[in-house]
Design a protein around this motif. Structure first.
Motif, PDB file in Angstrom:
ATOM      1  N   GLY A   1      89.607  18.262 -20.286  1.00  0.00           N
ATOM      2  CA  GLY A   1      88.160  18.337 -19.901  1.00  0.00           C
ATOM      3  C   GLY A   1      87.392  17.245 -20.614  1.00  0.00           C
ATOM      4  N   ARG A   2      86.154  16.896 -20.178  1.00  0.00           N
ATOM      5  CA  ARG A   2      85.345  15.797 -20.837  1.00  0.00           C
ATOM      6  C   ARG A   2      84.021  16.394 -21.035  1.00  0.00           C
ATOM      7  N   VAL A   3      83.667  15.688 -22.161  1.00  0.00           N
ATOM      8  CA  VAL A   3      81.988  15.663 -22.221  1.00  0.00           C
ATOM      9  C   VAL A   3      81.426  14.230 -21.699  1.00  0.00           C
TER      10      VAL A   3
ATOM     11  N   ILE B   1      76.922   9.946 -21.553  1.00  0.00           N
ATOM     12  CA  ILE B   1      75.675   9.665 -20.820  1.00  0.00           C
ATOM     13  C   ILE B   1      76.069   8.868 -19.432  1.00  0.00           C
ATOM     14  N   GLY B   2      74.869   9.134 -18.438  1.00  0.00           N
ATOM     15  CA  GLY B   2      75.428   8.388 -17.120  1.00  0.00           C
ATOM     16  C   GLY B   2      75.683   9.591 -16.148  1.00  0.00           C
ATOM     17  N   GLU B   3      74.565  10.365 -15.945  1.00  0.00           N
ATOM     18  CA  GLU B   3      74.599  11.664 -15.199  1.00  0.00           C
ATOM     19  C   GLU B   3      74.109  11.479 -13.772  1.00  0.00           C
ATOM     20  N   HIS B   4      75.015  11.916 -12.782  1.00  0.00           N
ATOM     21  CA  HIS B   4      74.655  11.853 -11.296  1.00  0.00           C
ATOM     22  C   HIS B   4      74.608  10.319 -10.979  1.00  0.00           C
ATOM     23  N   THR B   5      75.276   9.393 -11.695  1.00  0.00           N
ATOM     24  CA  THR B   5      75.285   8.089 -11.196  1.00  0.00           C
ATOM     25  C   THR B   5      76.525   7.905 -10.479  1.00  0.00           C
ATOM     26  N   ASP B   6      77.601   8.570 -10.843  1.00  0.00           N
ATOM     27  CA  ASP B   6      78.731   8.105 -10.196  1.00  0.00           C
ATOM     28  C   ASP B   6      79.070   8.230  -8.697  1.00  0.00           C
ATOM     29  N   TYR B   7      78.214   8.860  -8.026  1.00  0.00           N
ATOM     30  CA  TYR B   7      78.193   8.907  -6.651  1.00  0.00           C
ATOM     31  C   TYR B   7      77.319   7.727  -6.067  1.00  0.00           C
ATOM     32  N   ASN B   8      76.547   7.257  -7.090  1.00  0.00           N
ATOM     33  CA  ASN B   8      75.777   6.074  -6.715  1.00  0.00           C
ATOM     34  C   ASN B   8      76.279   4.638  -7.045  1.00  0.00           C
TER      35      ASN B   8
ATOM     36  N   GLY C   1      86.067  21.169  -1.420  1.00  0.00           N
ATOM     37  CA  GLY C   1      84.574  20.938  -0.876  1.00  0.00           C
ATOM     38  C   GLY C   1      83.484  20.740  -1.816  1.00  0.00           C
ATOM     39  N   MET C   2      83.783  20.117  -2.901  1.00  0.00           N
ATOM     40  CA  MET C   2      82.824  19.735  -3.855  1.00  0.00           C
ATOM     41  C   MET C   2      82.674  18.384  -3.897  1.00  0.00           C
ATOM     42  N   PRO C   3      81.665  17.884  -3.206  1.00  0.00           N
ATOM     43  CA  PRO C   3      81.581  16.289  -2.913  1.00  0.00           C
ATOM     44  C   PRO C   3      81.345  15.528  -3.995  1.00  0.00           C
ATOM     45  N   CYS C   4      82.346  15.485  -5.143  1.00  0.00           N
ATOM     46  CA  CYS C   4      82.028  14.814  -6.581  1.00  0.00           C
ATOM     47  C   CYS C   4      82.237  13.334  -6.467  1.00  0.00           C
ATOM     48  N   GLY C   5      81.800  12.540  -7.419  1.00  0.00           N
ATOM     49  CA  GLY C   5      82.313  11.108  -7.649  1.00  0.00           C
ATOM     50  C   GLY C   5      83.420  11.037  -8.306  1.00  0.00           C
ATOM     51  N   PRO C   6      83.693   9.826  -8.852  1.00  0.00           N
ATOM     52  CA  PRO C   6      85.032   9.629  -9.406  1.00  0.00           C
ATOM     53  C   PRO C   6      85.099   9.696 -11.000  1.00  0.00           C
ATOM     54  N   MET C   7      83.864  10.324 -11.765  1.00  0.00           N
ATOM     55  CA  MET C   7      83.961  10.188 -12.934  1.00  0.00           C
ATOM     56  C   MET C   7      84.970  11.100 -13.544  1.00  0.00           C
ATOM     57  N   ASP C   8      84.913  12.300 -13.327  1.00  0.00           N
ATOM     58  CA  ASP C   8      85.794  13.545 -13.979  1.00  0.00           C
ATOM     59  C   ASP C   8      87.371  13.090 -13.964  1.00  0.00           C
ATOM     60  N   GLN C   9      87.922  12.696 -13.000  1.00  0.00           N
ATOM     61  CA  GLN C   9      89.364  12.734 -12.815  1.00  0.00           C
ATOM     62  C   GLN C   9      89.461  11.141 -13.568  1.00  0.00           C
TER      63      GLN C   9
ATOM     64  N   GLU D   1      73.280  22.421  -4.304  1.00  0.00           N
ATOM     65  CA  GLU D   1      72.416  21.698  -4.803  1.00  0.00           C
ATOM     66  C   GLU D   1      73.049  20.369  -5.102  1.00  0.00           C
ATOM     67  N   TYR D   2      74.331  19.874  -5.513  1.00  0.00           N
ATOM     68  CA  TYR D   2      74.846  18.833  -5.792  1.00  0.00           C
ATOM     69  C   TYR D   2      74.783  18.069  -4.432  1.00  0.00           C
ATOM     70  N   ALA D   3      75.391  18.624  -3.358  1.00  0.00           N
ATOM     71  CA  ALA D   3      75.505  17.802  -2.196  1.00  0.00           C
ATOM     72  C   ALA D   3      73.968  17.345  -1.773  1.00  0.00           C
TER      73      ALA D   3
ATOM     74  N   THR E   1      74.913  18.075 -20.272  1.00  0.00           N
ATOM     75  CA  THR E   1      76.118  16.829 -19.814  1.00  0.00           C
ATOM     76  C   THR E   1      76.906  17.804 -18.767  1.00  0.00           C
ATOM     77  N   GLY E   2      77.113  16.975 -17.601  1.00  0.00           N
ATOM     78  CA  GLY E   2      77.837  17.419 -16.452  1.00  0.00           C
ATOM     79  C   GLY E   2      76.653  17.742 -15.497  1.00  0.00           C
ATOM     80  N   GLY E   3      77.291  18.326 -14.407  1.00  0.00           N
ATOM     81  CA  GLY E   3      76.339  18.260 -13.343  1.00  0.00           C
ATOM     82  C   GLY E   3      75.254  19.313 -13.365  1.00  0.00           C
ATOM     83  N   GLY E   4      74.975  20.034 -14.368  1.00  0.00           N
ATOM     84  CA  GLY E   4      73.768  20.828 -14.352  1.00  0.00           C
ATOM     85  C   GLY E   4      73.782  22.114 -13.846  1.00  0.00           C
TER      86      GLY E   4
HETATM   87  C1  GLA Z   1      80.060  16.741 -11.657  1.00  0.00           C
HETATM   88  C2  GLA Z   1      80.844  16.015 -10.885  1.00  0.00           C
HETATM   89  C3  GLA Z   1      80.851  14.486 -11.354  1.00  0.00           C
HETATM   90  C4  GLA Z   1      79.451  13.968 -11.624  1.00  0.00           C
HETATM   91  C5  GLA Z   1      78.886  14.756 -12.703  1.00  0.00           C
HETATM   92  C6  GLA Z   1      77.245  14.453 -12.473  1.00  0.00           C
HETATM   93  O1  GLA Z   1      80.686  16.799 -12.990  1.00  0.00           O
HETATM   94  O2  GLA Z   1      82.260  16.244 -10.585  1.00  0.00           O
HETATM   95  O3  GLA Z   1      81.574  13.340 -10.313  1.00  0.00           O
HETATM   96  O4  GLA Z   1      78.784  13.760 -10.530  1.00  0.00           O
HETATM   97  O5  GLA Z   1      78.925  16.118 -11.877  1.00  0.00           O
HETATM   98  O6  GLA Z   1      77.100  13.358 -13.398  1.00  0.00           O
END
Ligand code: GLA
Length: 382
Positions: A26-28, A31-38, A165-173, A223-225, A332-335
């Motif tokens: 997993g990850r912590v 900083i840089g929250e909700h920026t990865d899909y922007n 069906g969770m439209p995440c950005g690329p950060m976590d993987q 909410e994320y979407a 930290t994380g999606g919130g």
């Molecule tokens: C979730 C998503 C990530 C990222 C964070 C918010 O963890 O999977 O892609 O958008 O929320 O920073």
């Protein structure tokens, strides 16, 4: 050895040894929250805790999926029948990876798979990406696909976004696969270029406390979407491909051009958060992690007020940490629930933990789990 328990459980369940066993952390997100899909910047590091995936071939081409945390009969599905919505719950994550690999034209057929991990789900620590990445690496090895980590990160993300069906950005993987011990990963999510930034709290006389508040939010995906759509709508109004294109000097003008207060506050968060990531990375490169506190706290305020993704337990943990002398603290994380990080001068750590437990007890909340954390390694064979 890390994989011993999962190998034993695999033998008990399926008979025979797994052909490949991988651990993905997993990850912590520092900083840089909700920026990865922007298309923005993120700065996560890997936790020592993660998920193990043990896989072996399955005769007959069936997919048999099991989890030590969800005992019972394995979920069985034919790879040909995989499509979004066909598998739900915990099994959707490993099934989604197989689906993504097959959709990419890769020759993946049946397999036996067992997951085991101590990473709490819904804690904002990216347990779903840990599952996807452990499965991706293990299946890559089982079938000798030779995909490489960047390709597996992309496939794992598409499993989560399109199959689960969770439209995440690329950060976590990327964090789970690319992080290295003793470093945070500065990832530019537009180019996917990354830099290993040294991160040693102890050497600078500080420590990072991770507080899992135990609160999860069932509307997170919705909410994320919605936040994602707000950002896309704002980028269209501003005539840019993504909010990454707006630099801090252009922010006042961009805000004037936006029609709604909601979009203005979303844009303000994303633009200022990208800038904070750059400034934190500079301080880390200079070996000064103890100097990032104010930027962490500013990030929390921006997420709470402008992006509106915090929650009562997260705010309580941040306020308590700051009252107890933290140099800075943020969700930290999606919130909406999940975890908080608090930067402490080394000797202040225990007092902060005590005050955290007392503050949660005072308002009748279950005790949060508190631990000091340092950057661990990305996915590895177990
Ligand atoms: C979730 C998503 C990530 C990222 C964070 C918010 O963890 O999977 O892609 O958008 O929320 O920073």
């Amino acid at each position: 050895m890390r994989g011993r328990r999962v190998r034993g459980l695999f033998r008990d369940l399926f008979g025979g040894e797994p052909a490949s066993v991988w651990h993905a952390p997993g990850r912590v997100n520092l900083i840089g929250e909700h920026t990865d899909y922007n298309d923005g910047f993120v700065l996560p590091f890997a936790l020592p805790l993660g998920v193990l995936a043990a896989v072996g071939p399955a005769p007959g081409g069936v997919l048999r999926l099991a989890s030590a945390q969800h005992p019972g009969t394995p979920v069985e599905v034919s790879p040909d029948e995989l499509r979004p919505g066909r598998v739900t719950g915990w099994a959707a994550y490993p099934a989604g990876v197989v689906w993504a690999l097959r959709r990419a034209g890769l020759p993946v057929e049946g397999l036996k798979l067992l997951l085991d991990g101590k990473l709490p789900a819904g804690a904002g620590l990216s347990s779903s990406a840990a599952v996807e990445c452990a499965v991706g690496m293990a299946v890559d090895e089982l079938y000798g696909l030779g995909l490489g980590r960047a390709r597996i990160a992309a496939l794992a993300r598409s499993a989560e976004a399109e199959f689960v069906g969770m439209p995440c950005g690329p950060m976590d993987q990327h964090a789970s696969l690319m992080c290295t011990r003793g470093h945070a990963l500065l990832l530019d999510t537009r180019s996917l270029v990354h830099e290993q930034v040294p991160l040693d709290f102890a050497a600078d006389g500080s420590a990072l406390l991770l507080v899992d508040t135990g609160s999860t939010h069932r509307l997170v995906t919705g909410e994320y979407a919605t936040r994602r759509r707000d950002c896309e709508a704002a980028a269209i109004e501003l005539g840019v491909p993504s909010l990454r294109e707006i630099c801090p000097a252009e922010l006042p003008d961009a805000l004037r051009r936006l029609g709604s207060e909601r979009l203005r506050s979303r844009v303000r968060h994303v633009v200022t958060e990208n800038e904070r990531v750059v400034r934190v990375a500079e301080r880390l490169r200079a070996g000064r992690p103890s100097a990032i506190g104010e930027l962490l706290t500013a990030s929390h305020e921006s997420l709470r007020v402008d992006y509106q993704v915090s929650g009562p337990q997260l705010d309580l943990a941040v306020a308590t940490a700051l009252r107890a002398g933290a140099l800075g603290a943020r969700m930290t994380g999606g919130g909406f629930g999940g975890s908080v990080i608090a930067l402490a001068a080394g000797q202040a750590l225990q007092r902060m933990v005590d005050e955290m437990l007392a503050a949660f007890a005072r308002v009748g909340l279950p005790a949060p789990s508190c631990a000091s954390v340092a950057p661990a390694a990305g996915a590895s064979r177990a």
